[in-house]
Design a protein around this motif. Sequence first.
Motif, PDB file in Angstrom:
ATOM      1  N   MET A   1     -63.286  32.995   0.964  1.00 30.64           N
ATOM      2  CA  MET A   1     -64.731  32.857   1.183  1.00 30.64           C
ATOM      3  C   MET A   1     -65.381  32.142  -0.015  1.00 30.64           C
TER       4      MET A   1
ATOM      5  N   ARG B   1     -68.563  31.265  -2.249  1.00 29.61           N
ATOM      6  CA  ARG B   1     -69.849  31.873  -2.578  1.00 29.61           C
ATOM      7  C   ARG B   1     -70.728  30.794  -3.214  1.00 29.61           C
TER       8      ARG B   1
ATOM      9  N   SER C   1     -75.039  29.438  -4.051  1.00 32.51           N
ATOM     10  CA  SER C   1     -76.352  29.926  -4.447  1.00 32.51           C
ATOM     11  C   SER C   1     -77.424  28.997  -3.909  1.00 32.51           C
TER      12      SER C   1
ATOM     13  N   GLY D   1     -71.840  25.122  -3.727  1.00 31.36           N
ATOM     14  CA  GLY D   1     -70.554  25.291  -4.394  1.00 31.36           C
ATOM     15  C   GLY D   1     -69.788  23.979  -4.303  1.00 31.36           C
TER      16      GLY D   1
ATOM     17  N   ALA E   1     -77.778  38.143   0.640  1.00 28.66           N
ATOM     18  CA  ALA E   1     -76.923  36.985   0.885  1.00 28.66           C
ATOM     19  C   ALA E   1     -76.727  36.856   2.386  1.00 28.66           C
TER      20      ALA E   1
ATOM     21  N   ARG F   1     -74.196  34.722   5.416  1.00 22.77           N
ATOM     22  CA  ARG F   1     -73.105  33.813   5.753  1.00 22.77           C
ATOM     23  C   ARG F   1     -73.692  32.660   6.564  1.00 22.77           C
TER      24      ARG F   1
ATOM     25  N   ARG G   1     -66.897  30.413   6.432  1.00 28.08           N
ATOM     26  CA  ARG G   1     -66.256  30.588   5.124  1.00 28.08           C
ATOM     27  C   ARG G   1     -67.229  30.411   3.960  1.00 28.08           C
ATOM     28  N   LEU G   2     -68.527  30.448   4.229  1.00 32.66           N
ATOM     29  CA  LEU G   2     -69.505  30.159   3.170  1.00 32.66           C
ATOM     30  C   LEU G   2     -70.602  31.205   3.148  1.00 32.66           C
ATOM     31  N   MET G   3     -70.655  31.980   2.064  1.00 33.24           N
ATOM     32  CA  MET G   3     -71.695  32.984   1.852  1.00 33.24           C
ATOM     33  C   MET G   3     -72.713  32.423   0.873  1.00 33.24           C
ATOM     34  N   LEU G   4     -74.006  32.537   1.224  1.00 35.87           N
ATOM     35  CA  LEU G   4     -75.079  31.977   0.406  1.00 35.87           C
ATOM     36  C   LEU G   4     -75.904  33.091  -0.210  1.00 35.87           C
ATOM     37  N   ASP G   5     -75.925  33.163  -1.546  1.00 38.05           N
ATOM     38  CA  ASP G   5     -76.806  34.087  -2.245  1.00 38.05           C
ATOM     39  C   ASP G   5     -78.232  33.549  -2.160  1.00 38.05           C
TER      40      ASP G   5
END
Length: 211
Positions: free
Chosen positions: A1, A3, A5, A16, A85, A87, A91-95
């Motif tokens: 995954m 991560r 911002s 990222g 956060a 998703r 495969r991409l989690m955004l804070d």
Amino acid sequence: MIRASLVDFLNTGCLGPVRPGASMEEIVALLGEPTKTIGEPAPHATRQPYWLYGNLEISFAQPEGAAPFVEFLQLDRPERLHGVARRVAPRLMLDLHGFHARSRPSAFIRAVDEIDKVSVCLVDIAHYPAVTVYVGEEIEINFDLGAEDPVETLPALAGYARRLDGEASWADFYSYDPRCRPSRRAREETWPGRYAPFMLTGRDYLAALEG
């Protein structure tokens, strides 16, 4: 995954390692296959490739004689962005750093590291009241006001800016590759001077809110 911002995206245009200019192969290696695709690579394309991954959408430029590359990244449907956060792709989690669909344009401006890179337009392409925040040439955040009459001359700035900042809703977020023609440049080249009266610096926008 992966991560990423939202504040970094605002300042760098990258999620990222997911960045404008990346190849199709790089995007697949990072994010996997898209949920949906529109168009296809040359020479068979009738329209340029556009890939969808949840809240993240990716458009590919197709220069003649060269491989496609990411023309822009787009965060869409911000009403789905809430909590600490989110998703935005499988495969991409955004804070989110406290941002959400009702965050004001001024909050985005204050999160930019270099305020002198920020400019603001106070109408949309059809001259309806709206806010577009630009960070340099490549980053664009759009805010809609909803049903309104178009404006041809700038109203009293302080009151107009305060109303827009309080009522406009975050619509989308674009990050362009520098080789491509962002919508701001396209607008200025197509209608020279038409939007200049509605353009101001990020500093002047924040000052108008305090005036």
